[in-house]
Design an enzyme around this catalytic site. Structure first.
Site, mmCIF file in Angstrom:
data_model
loop_
_atom_site.group_PDB
_atom_site.id
_atom_site.type_symbol
_atom_site.label_atom_id
_atom_site.label_comp_id
_atom_site.label_asym_id
_atom_site.label_seq_id
_atom_site.Cartn_x
_atom_site.Cartn_y
_atom_site.Cartn_z
ATOM 1 N N LYS A 70 0.860 -1.184 0.000
ATOM 2 C CA LYS A 70 0.000 0.000 0.000
ATOM 3 C C LYS A 70 0.901 1.240 0.000
ATOM 4 O O LYS A 70 2.113 1.143 0.011
ATOM 5 C CB LYS A 70 -0.898 -0.017 1.232
ATOM 6 C CG LYS A 70 -1.954 -1.118 1.149
ATOM 7 C CD LYS A 70 -3.013 -0.887 2.185
ATOM 8 C CE LYS A 70 -4.057 -1.980 2.171
ATOM 9 N NZ LYS A 70 -4.953 -1.879 3.308
ATOM 10 N N HIS A 125 2.854 7.447 7.898
ATOM 11 C CA HIS A 125 4.052 6.614 8.089
ATOM 12 C C HIS A 125 5.304 7.487 8.097
ATOM 13 O O HIS A 125 6.244 7.252 8.853
ATOM 14 C CB HIS A 125 4.179 5.569 6.986
ATOM 15 C CG HIS A 125 3.008 4.630 6.926
ATOM 16 N ND1 HIS A 125 2.283 4.426 5.782
ATOM 17 C CD2 HIS A 125 2.423 3.871 7.877
ATOM 18 C CE1 HIS A 125 1.312 3.553 6.033
ATOM 19 N NE2 HIS A 125 1.376 3.205 7.292
ATOM 20 N N HIS A 185 2.169 6.331 3.380
ATOM 21 C CA HIS A 185 1.509 7.634 3.412
ATOM 22 C C HIS A 185 2.140 8.597 4.413
ATOM 23 O O HIS A 185 3.083 8.230 5.123
ATOM 24 C CB HIS A 185 -0.001 7.488 3.621
ATOM 25 C CG HIS A 185 -0.392 6.764 4.872
ATOM 26 N ND1 HIS A 185 -0.097 7.245 6.109
ATOM 27 C CD2 HIS A 185 -1.068 5.597 5.040
ATOM 28 C CE1 HIS A 185 -0.577 6.405 7.008
ATOM 29 N NE2 HIS A 185 -1.154 5.392 6.386
HETATM 30 N N1 ARG Z 1 0.459 -0.489 9.729
HETATM 31 C C1 ARG Z 1 -0.415 0.384 10.463
HETATM 32 C C2 ARG Z 1 -1.022 1.436 9.545
HETATM 33 O O1 ARG Z 1 -0.478 1.721 8.529
HETATM 34 C C3 ARG Z 1 0.275 1.079 11.581
HETATM 35 C C4 ARG Z 1 0.691 0.157 12.681
HETATM 36 C C5 ARG Z 1 0.750 0.830 13.989
HETATM 37 N N2 ARG Z 1 1.134 -0.054 15.032
HETATM 38 C C6 ARG Z 1 0.377 -0.991 15.604
HETATM 39 N N3 ARG Z 1 0.925 -1.736 16.520
HETATM 40 N N4 ARG Z 1 -0.872 -1.135 15.290
HETATM 41 O O2 ARG Z 1 -2.026 2.003 9.878
#
Ligand code: ARG
Length: 534
Positions: free
Chosen positions: A83, A89, A86
């Site tokens: 994905k 991130h 963004h």
């Molecule tokens: N991959 C997730 C996202 O892009 C963020 C992860 C954040 N950390 C977690 N332990 N949920 O939204």
């Protein structure tokens, strides 16, 4: 239990206060008592301490020595494979990196963790897409781009074609059940993406100790469900397995809709929330952390409250809200992030744009001291300093409008101003005509009001690092550094070094040398190496 120390309580109290309210603490360290009134001996002591400690100056004080060393996990960045990378991130990467740096500088044992979004139906869709449109060479050469391309294509098709969606659910079920064939493609995507991300992170000075990911918690999230079932905490509602979290301290301020989250679907496949609960338990078992900090966009705040509330319901003492061992640092959104290619999809595009802009500016810069080469490291650091400063200059809960021009501006409150000042101080030292020594005639300093102002500011650095540590608000550091550069510029006008009387020159040089040392330490803490020439 060794947690729950007073300092941690204070730390969290300060954080809460500062993140909600106006930030008087931005210059909280201003209340440091003036050093000049304590006498010239104290002034000399301060300067020689900065001089001798150099890179270690700032976190050497008794306050930090007396902190109990903690094992802290900081989880940040955590992009989703296939994905977009963004803006959330991106900001998590910048913020998480500086927070880890502050905690390490304070003497804690920090584990920097990236929790990849490497699981979910999207991988099944991706596998289907690859079968239809995949190109092995493109996958090898530009994995992030190719996977994204494949994902966008199949998602569109799936919107119109229900069959694709159903097929993907079946493939995903196979993956969850550990079917080797179904997992082969996923594994390859994961490995290629990680190696690509590592290169990108490396280019901005970010390194992780651990690449974890959602995929590691499929079986363990089943175990979580079993434990919760045994404790009779789950109930079925509309074909979904839910938990009742009403009454949890973690959710006391949350709207009611967050109090009954779904933990499993009818077909038994795992969910983001359940995987997160399993991951937290696993991390506690592995690392025995004293604190775990998750850094994400503020929109995930309720998700984290739910994780913490579930863990608390499961009876883990470390999930008790009062221990303050679990923490979510949420930050505001970046708006208007546009790259030359349009909306930001890949981190690479943002870095490339920033690099290009910095390159063009340097090309026409009349005071440039270094030759320009393609893919020049100095330009990279200039660009990065601009981006990081732009991101961290206001308190974290505030969002901001992204503006590349402003980020890379050479004057005013910007990362370039900090780097330019550092370079200016390095060149002053190189051309001073005298050596920098810690024993100087202090009266020569005290008779110069602009140097006195500068020294008073240097004297506030250790109070600033303490506030910075207690609040984890990087803007406190940036504000300090901006003021430092401003005061340095002010003092440089009347207090020339080259050509001055030798005692004056030595006294002034020592002040500027100490300003340079602290500025360098601050820049490193911000996540960029200080430049010597640009
Ligand atoms: N991959 C997730 C996202 O892009 C963020 C992860 C954040 N950390 C977690 N332990 N949920 O939204």
């Amino acid at each position: 239990m060794q947690f729950g120390s007073d300092s941690k309580m204070l730390f969290n109290l300060l954080r809460r206060t500062f993140s909600h309210e106006i930030l008087p603490a931005i210059r909280h360290y201003s209340s440091t008592a003036p050093i000049v009134t304590s006498g010239s001996e104290q002034v000399l002591e301060l300067l020689s301490e900065i001089y001798t400690r150099g890179k270690d100056y700032g976190f050497h004080t008794d306050y930090f020595k007396n902190l109990q060393q903690e094992n802290i996990i900081v989880e940040y960045s955590s992009p989703n494979i296939a994905k977009m990378f963004h803006v959330g991130h991106y900001r998590s990467t910048v913020v998480g990196n500086v927070i880890s740096g502050i905690l390490s500088a304070a003497g804690h044992n920090v584990c920097k963790m990236n929790y990849l979004g490497d699981w979910g139906v999207q991988f099944a869709l991706l596998a289907l897409s690859y079968k239809k449109y995949g190109n092995p060479t493109a996958l090898k050469e530009k994995p992030l781009f190719h996977l994204y391309e494949l994902y966008v294509k199949i998602s569109k098709e799936a919107e119109e074609n229900l069959q694709i969606k159903e097929e993907a659910q079946e493939v995903f079920l196979d993956m969850e059940n550990g079917n080797a064939d179904a997992l082969q493609f996923w594994k390859c995507c994961r490995e290629l993406s990680i190696s690509e991300y590592k290169k990108l992170y490396h280019s901005i000075g970010v390194e992780f100790d651990v690449f974890s990911g959602e995929s590691m918690y499929i079986d363990k999230s089943r175990e979580v469900l079993e434990i919760l079932k045994e404790k009779d905490l789950l109930y079925w509602d509309n074909g979904a397995l839910k938990i009742n979290l009403a009454g949890s301290k973690w959710l006391s301020k949350s709207p009611q809709i967050y109090q009954h989250p779904v933990l499993a679907r009818k077909n038994g496949t795992s969910l983001y929330l359940t995987r997160d609960v399993a991951a937290a338990i696993d991390r506690f078992n592995d690392y025995k952390f004293d604190r775990m900090i998750y850094v994400t966009d503020i929109s995930q705040a309720e998700h984290f409250n739910q994780i913490f509330a579930i863990l608390e319901k499961m009876g883990f003492p470390w999930a008790d809200k009062n221990t303050e061992m679990l923490m979510h640092v949420g930050f505001g959104r970046i708006h208007k992030m546009q790259t030359r290619k349009g909306n930001m999809t890949f981190l690479h595009d943002l870095l490339e744009d920033a690099y290009q802009k910095a390159h063009e500016d340097r090309l026409y810069c009349k005071t440039r001291k270094m030759p320009l080469t393609p893919k020049d490291d100095v330009t990279k650091i200039v660009a990065l300093s601009g981006l990081i400063y732009h991101d961290l200059k206001a308190r974290l809960s505030k969002g901001y409008n992204f503006n590349l021009e402003a980020a890379l501006a050479s004057k005013g409150s910007s990362g370039l101003f900090l780097q330019a000042t550092h370079c200016r101080l390095c060149s002053l030292e190189a051309n001073a005509g005298v050596h920098c020594i810690p024993q100087v005639d202090v009266d020569r300093i005290l008779s110069e009001p602009s140097l006195v102002e500068l020294i008073e500011h240097l004297n506030k650095y250790t109070t600033m690092t303490k506030t910075l540590y207690e609040t984890l608000e990087p803007c406190i550091l940036l504000r300090y550094l901006f003021d430092l550069c401003h005061l340095t510029a002010k003092a440089l006008i009347p207090c020339t070094v080259k050509g001055a009387d030798i005692a004056d020159a030595q006294a002034r040089l020592l002040c500027f040398y100490c300003a340079k040392t602290i500025l360098g330490n601050g820049l490193r803490l911000m996540g960029v190496p200080p430049l010597v020439k640009m």
